[in-house]
Every structure is written in structure tokens, then in C-alpha cells.
Scaffold this motif. Structure first.
Motif, short mmCIF file in Angstrom:
data_model
loop_
_atom_site.label_atom_id
_atom_site.label_comp_id
_atom_site.label_asym_id
_atom_site.label_seq_id
_atom_site.Cartn_x
_atom_site.Cartn_y
_atom_site.Cartn_z
N VAL A 59 44.17 55.95 19.75
CA VAL A 59 44.42 56.97 18.60
C VAL A 59 43.88 56.26 17.33
O VAL A 59 43.12 56.61 16.60
N LEU A 60 44.35 54.85 17.22
CA LEU A 60 44.12 54.17 15.86
C LEU A 60 42.57 53.62 15.89
O LEU A 60 42.06 53.02 14.91
N LEU A 61 41.97 53.65 17.21
CA LEU A 61 40.40 53.14 17.16
C LEU A 61 39.47 54.12 16.03
O LEU A 61 38.87 53.87 15.53
N GLY A 62 40.20 55.44 15.92
CA GLY A 62 39.35 56.38 15.07
C GLY A 62 39.66 56.18 13.64
O GLY A 62 39.21 56.89 12.88
N CYS A 63 40.38 55.17 13.17
CA CYS A 63 40.75 54.92 11.94
C CYS A 63 40.32 53.71 11.30
O CYS A 63 40.04 52.63 12.17
#
Length: 387
Positions: A59-63
Motif C-alpha cells: 500500500v505504501l509503495l503508492g505514496c
């Protein structure tokens, strides 16, 4: 007799040829069962590893850190001021000894620890701010329980020496105005090196951390000290961080997927409980003239403009116990500019859906192994022919 041999005592023994046949049959039946168990084990392990570890990285890869305008012109003769990278979150609400099931406590703390540690690994912020309500039961905690809660908090939100962490006090940490006293306030201040009116300056950027619970305007001893300290700090400060939001009537104008529900948006806020009073809000704005205000407390996201130009951003709760989609804020800040980006964490409904899907796949593997679906198909075909 063929296939048997009889000893002198009259006992019957199995012929060696028959024994080899039975062992072969048993091995043939046990091997597929072993493979089934291994498949089920691999499926379960994959689901647990992804839902409890991998999903946070996914999920945090997209931030990522938001880019300032000055950084976009780097290499074109522009001199870039130093950029402070700050991470903001709010309302962690660690359960204490009085409320909440132990399994609920274990689950929520695991989620927050994994989220925070993954975010630190990905983004390596210079500074982290937690905007109040660190604990759910701080205002009721005995000295021993408070010490235990602090130990768990420090374990969950551990960080490298290159990252600083600052906290703001919330109503669940020391109580609302009528519950707050010097003992609970000083206990919190002693552990977290927090004062009710504190300035943090990093890379030329000033942050004022405010104990907004004390801004009630009723001349209580704590309130007098906090207001006097804030007046002394009011010169040359241009940012504000606090737990309570500034005065607003409701969340009706708030938008975004992590804003309050439609039912909650219709509820009117109570001054000095849900928000600061109008008087206290005006004082803060007059004293500091901030360019950005960040707050917590409501557990939902909201962006409000004060005076049609000054943005106040309420940060949602970081705890899945309070909402299905927690988030945090990344900020790239210089002395003259700032830009923000919101990072969402995994939805708990998504994790539950993955686990339910895994159970469904496992059940189907078992049914296929024992030929249930073939039997069901033959049964339906035979029933149809009989009709």
C-alpha cells in the motif's frame, strides 16, 4: 489355505505378499493427503504473511514525499532552501488495562507498529509529530498502568536517531479541562518532554505545540500558565500543531474518503469538547498568524479555511479501532513554502476479505480432494435423468 499360514498356537498371520500390497495402498492414499495438507499450510502462511506484513509495503509503495515548487526548478539556477520532511499522525489510542479485549489490544497495536515502522523504512522522515490521544485510558491510568502503556508506546513507535519524534497531549491522555490536573499533566510532560506551549525549530521552520485542552478561558491555574507561555512565544512563529481543532460548527463541509460519515457530518460540534471555543481559536490565530494548522481529535479528515485563506487540516485516527481506513500526512516544508501528501494505510475490510477468500479456497481444495464436487455433479445429473 492359500494366502495364510498357521502357526502352532493357532494364530493367523498375514502373508508377506499381502502385507506389501496393503502398505502400497496405504502409501498411495497418504501421499495425496500429505500434499493437500502442505497446500493448505502454504496457502495459510502466504495469506498471513501478506496480510500481516506485505500489505503495508504494498500500500505504501503508492505514496511518496510531495515535491516543492523550488525543487522542481532545481538545476535551472535556482537555489533550494533546506527542506524539512515531516510525518504527522494523530489519535493512536493505545488501549490500557481497563478497557478493551486483550486480542483487540494485540491486534491494533500490531497494525499500528507495522504501519509506523514500514513508513519509517520507506520515507525516513526528519521529524514525526503525533497530535494527541496517544493513550485511550491515560486520564484514568494508575502509575503502574501508565508506565506499562508508555513502554508499549515506545516499543511501537521506536525510531532511529536520525528521526525525531514529538507528541502533543490529548484529552484521553490527561482528561478534558474539568478532569485535567497538574499531576496528570506533569506525568505526561515528564515522560515525553512536552510542555503545554512548546516551540520546536528545525531547518528554520518554527512549530508551536499547544495543549489546547488548557485554552478554556476560565482562568484555571493550568490555563493561566499556558496562555501566558503562548503569549511569550507568539513572536516570529509561523506554524501551529495542536490536538483540538479550531472552532467550527460541524464537519458538514468536509470531503474525502476519510472524512466523517454523512450522519456524523450533520452533528453540531460542542465548543470546548469537540473543538476549541471561538474565543480560544481567535487568540491562537491572533498570537501566531500561522500559515498552517494541523489538529487531531475528531478521528476523521477535514480541511477548513479560516478567513478564506488559512488552512486547518484535521488528521484522522491512526488506529483501526476508530476507522476502517487510517492515514497519515507527509509534509515537505521550507521556511517559505510547504506541500502535503496523504498516505492511506490498508483498509481493514480488505484484510478481512483476503482472509475470507483464503478460507473459501482452502475449503474448495479439501472438497476437490475428496471428490465432493464430482459426486455433486453425478448426483445432479442422475437426479435430472430421473426427472
Amino acid at each position: 489355505m492359500v494366502g495364510r499360514s498357521v502357526d502352532l498356537a493357532g494364530c493367523v498371520s498375514i502373508h508377506p505378499a499381502w502385507a506389501r500390497t496393503m502398505i502400497t495402498r496405504r502409501t498411495r492414499h497418504s501421499e495425496p493427503l500429505l500434499f493437500l495438507l502442505l497446500r493448505l499450510l502454504a496457502l495459510g502462511c502466504a495469506a498471513v504473511l501478506f496480510c500481516e506484513l506485505g500489505i503495508y509495503y504494498t500500500v505504501l509503495l503508492g505514496c511518496g514525499w510531495p515535491q516543492l515548487k523550488a525543487a522542481a526548478h532545481r538545476g535551472q539556477g535556482w537555489s533550494s532552501p533546506p527542506v524539512l520532511r515531516a510525518l504527522f499522525l494523530a489519535d493512536t489510542h493505545l488501549l490500557g488495562a481497563l478497557k478493551g479485549h486483550w486480542l483487540d489490544k494485540l491486534r491494533r497495536e500490531w497494525q499500528m507498529e507495522q504501519s509506523f515502522q514500514t513508513a519509517l523504512w520507506f520515507f525516513e522522515p526528519d521529524v514525526v509529530f503525533i497530535l494527541g490521544d496517544l493513550f485511550d485510558e491515560g486520564k484514568w491510568s494508575s502509575p503502574k498502568d501508565f508506565k506499562d502503556d508508555v513502554t508499549r508506546f515506545e516499543m511501537m513507535f521506536r525510531h532511529s536517531p536520525s528521526t525525531e519524534l514529538f507528541v502533543v497531549v490529548g484529552n484521553h491522555d490527561i482528561g478534558f479541562h474539568y478532569e485535567m490536573d497538574w499531576y496528570k499533566l506533569q506525568r505526561f510532560e515528564g515522560v515525553f518532554n512536552f510542555t503545554s506551549a512548546k516551540v520546536v525549530t528545525r531547518k528554520g521552520i518554527n512549530f508551536v505545540l499547544v495543549n489546547s485542552i488548557a485554552l478554556q478561558g476560565d482562568d484555571c491555574s493550568i490555563c493561566r500558565k499556558v496562555e501566558n507561555d503562548l503569549q511569550q512565544l507568539s513572536l516570529a512563529l509561523n506554524c501551529s500543531r495542536q490536538h483540538f481543532p479550531l472552532y467550527r460548527t460541524s464537519d458538514e463541509e468536509c470531503t474525502g474518503e476519510d472524512s466523517a460519515s454523512p450522519e456524523e457530518k450533520k452533528l453540531l460540534f460542542r465548543e470546548k469538547y469537540d473543538t476549541l471555543s471561538r474565543e480560544a481559536s481567535n487568540k491562537l490565530l491572533w498570537w501566531f498568524h500561522p500559515r498552517l494548522i494541523l489538529s487531531g481529535h475528531t478521528h476523521s479528515a477535514c480541511t477548513v479555511l479560516h478567513g478564506n485563506h488559512l488552512a486547518e487540516i484535521s488528521i484522522p485516527s491512526f488506529n483501526w479501532r476508530n476507522r476502517n481506513n487510517p492515514s497519515f500526512l507527509l509534509a515537505s516544508i521550507t521556511a517559505a513554502d510547504f506541500t502535503l501528501a496523504k498516505c492511506f494505510l490498508p483498509r481493514e475490510s480488505t484484510v478481512c476479505a483476503i482472509y475470507l477468500t483464503t478460507v473459501a479456497v482452502a475449503i474448495n481444495l479439501v472438497l476437490f480432494h475428496f471428490h465432493f464436487w464430482q459426486w455433486m455433479m453425478h448426483y445432479l445429473i442422475s437426479k435430472h435423468k430421473s426427472i
